[in-house]
Structure formats: structure tokens, C-alpha cells
Scaffold this active site. Structure first.
Site, mmCIF file in Angstrom:
data_model
loop_
_atom_site.group_PDB
_atom_site.id
_atom_site.type_symbol
_atom_site.label_atom_id
_atom_site.label_comp_id
_atom_site.label_asym_id
_atom_site.label_seq_id
_atom_site.Cartn_x
_atom_site.Cartn_y
_atom_site.Cartn_z
ATOM 1 C CD1 TRP A 64 -2.922 1.464 0.546
ATOM 2 C CD2 TRP A 64 -1.644 2.305 2.169
ATOM 3 N NE1 TRP A 64 -3.454 2.682 0.909
ATOM 4 C CE2 TRP A 64 -2.686 3.210 1.895
ATOM 5 C CE3 TRP A 64 -0.703 2.625 3.151
ATOM 6 C CZ2 TRP A 64 -2.832 4.425 2.584
ATOM 7 C CZ3 TRP A 64 -0.841 3.821 3.845
ATOM 8 C CH2 TRP A 64 -1.899 4.705 3.559
ATOM 9 C CB ALA A 111 -10.948 -0.292 -3.587
ATOM 10 C CB CYS A 112 -6.247 2.245 -0.511
ATOM 11 S SG CYS A 112 -6.883 1.754 1.081
ATOM 12 N N GLY A 113 -7.143 3.939 -3.394
ATOM 13 C CA GLY A 113 -6.588 4.428 -4.640
ATOM 14 C C GLY A 113 -7.151 5.789 -4.949
#
Length: 270
Positions: A64, A111-113
Site C-alpha cells: 500500500w 480499494a485504496c486508490g
């Protein structure tokens, strides 16, 4: 390693008949990532909370951080540990001079983005390892075999049918890292984090195979890890194709059976 699967009672209905039985499910739990010293402001700061399948948590955090553009080498992370006082919490210390991710990334999500057409140029400009110049070529037979090679290594999926997978392969189709998670973005972060911790970034000359569709975020994660080829079993989005084209990354979709679509940089597929 955390518990990846658990059992629940279900009522199975088949051809009108009802039967109660146990079913195996994928575990989903929150993971809090905390930034701790050293640094100019000792103490701890919550970076993000993401829903994930327990296991490979250090890989997830490391990947991440790569995806957010914060770290690039194993030495950028001084230490990681499971918080002894709180479950599902990883504390991470970054080396002096390493800037933590920007505030926009601090969202509770699996859904880190980032999203939006304005970020295409931003992502390309922020790449540490431009993938456009990677000279790798891959055989179409190798690419078509990757979904099955990935599926063979999905042990938790065999028991639950409920996990995404991502795998990093050599240009000859040899597996390097395979990870599973309820979130497809997390599965990719776990793969990238494992490569970072082994000192294997940038991942030049490799192929990232994913078990679902190819989103903007997955292209972003591949590009920021220096991966020149992303292959997906399902479709890409328009923004994923735009970003792959801008970065010079080869993007493949609908890789199934004996066919596939090559959306960008088709010169790499021979």
C-alpha cells in the site's frame, strides 16, 4: 498469520429440498495502519483502515505504501509490528526523510486508490520507474496459461470461492509471488509488498496476473511497482486503458481459454 477462513451454518436449498449444513467463508476484518516514530513528530498517526482478509499483513502495508508513492526500497520502512495492545493493527515506522502518504489516501476502504481523469497525468508524473522503456516481451501462450497457473495457487479460494488473487510472474510464466484477499486491490498490494520486502522492486520484466477486472487503481499499482505488463481475466475500464497507454504499460483483458484482448502496447506480446 491470521485466520483466513471460518465456518458458518447455512440452509442449502436444492431442487426444492432444504438442508442445514456448515459452509466455509472467507474472513473479512479491518486492518488499521498506524505511523509511529522516528520523525519530527513522535507518537502515532492513523494512516488508513482497510477491510482485508487476515494474513500477509506486513506485505499489505508495504505494498500500500508503494502504491501511494511513499516508499520504494526495503530501507524506506524502518520497522513494522503487530500492535500488542490492539487487534488488527499494524504499526509502521518510516525512515527519516520518507514522506508518508498524502491525506487523500486516508479513507476506510478495501480499494485504496485515486480516481478521476485528472489523475492520469499525475500518476505518470509520479512514477519512480517508468515502465514505457521496459524491453520485455511475452509469448501469447505464456499469457494464456497464467489464469490457470494463478488459480492452481488459490488455496483459500478452493475452500470458499470468495477471494480475489494476484500473482507476479516472470516473462516465462514462472510464479514469483501469489496472494489472496477479499479485495482485489489488497491482493495486488500484498504481492507488491512481498516484492518490496525482498528488494525485488522495480519488478522489471514481469507480468501481474489478476483474477478479476482491471481497474484504474490496479494499473496505478502495477506502474508504481515498475511492472510492465498487467493481465486480467475480465475487462478493463476506460480509465485503466487511458492510464496504461499514458504510462506505456501493456494491458490485457479477457485472458481466457485461447483468446485475449491487448488494449495497450501490443508490441510486447509475441
Amino acid at each position: 498469520m491470521g485466520v483466513v477462513t471460518d465456518r458458518r451454518r447455512v440452509v442449502r436449498v436444492r431442487e426444492g429440498a432444504r438442508a442445514e449444513r456448515p459452509d466455509t467463508l472467507a474472513v473479512e476484518e479491518p486492518l488499521m495502519v498506524r505511523l509511529v516514530g522516528p520523525g519530527p513528530a513522535p507518537g502515532s498517526t492513523t494512516l488508513t483502515v482497510t477491510m482485508r482478509t487476515p494474513g500477509d499483513d506486513f506485505d499489505l502495508v508495504a505494498g500500500w505504501l508503494v502504491s501511494e508513492g511513499a516508499v520504494a526500497t526495503p530501507g524506506d520502512i524502518v520497522a513494522m509490528r503487530l500492535c500488542p495492545d490492539e487487534d488488527n493493527t499494524v504499526e509502521v515506522a518510516l525512515a527519516r526523510g520518507v514522506e508518508p502518504p498524502r491525506q487523500r489516501a486516508f479513507a476506510t476502504t478495501s480499494a485504496c486508490g485515486v480516481c478521476g481523469s485528472d489523475t492520469v497525468v499525475e500518476v505518470r508524473a509520479g512514477l519512480r520507474w517508468p515502465v514505457r522503456s521496459d524491453p520485455v516481451t511475452v509469448g501469447s501462450d505464456v499469457v494464456l496459461a497464467l489464469p490457470d497457473r494463478l488459480r492452481e495457487r488459490q488455496r483459500a479460494f478452493d475452500r470458499t470461492g470468495g477471494l480475489h488473487a494476484a500473482g507476479l510472474f516472470t516473462a516465462d510464466g514462472e510464479p514469483l509471488y501469489v496472494r489472496e484477499d477479499v479485495g482485489r486491490h489488497n491482493a495486488v498490494d500484498k504481492v507488491v509488498g512481498a516484492a518490496l520486502r525482498d528488494g525485488a522492486l522495480p519488478a522489471a520484466g514481469t507480468i501481474l496476473q489478476v483474477s478479476g477486472r482491471a481497474s484504474f487503481e490496479l494499473v496505478q499499482k502495477a506502474a508504481r511497482a515498475g511492472i510492465p505488463v498487467l493481465s486480467a481475466i475480465s475487462a478493463p475500464s476506460t480509465l485503466a486503458v487511458d492510464l496504461a497507454d499514458e504510462c506505456g504499460l501493456t494491458l490485457l483483458g479477457f485472458v481466457r481459454g485461447d483468446s485475449m484482448n491487448v488494449y495497450t502496447r501490443a508490441d510486447r506480446v509475441v
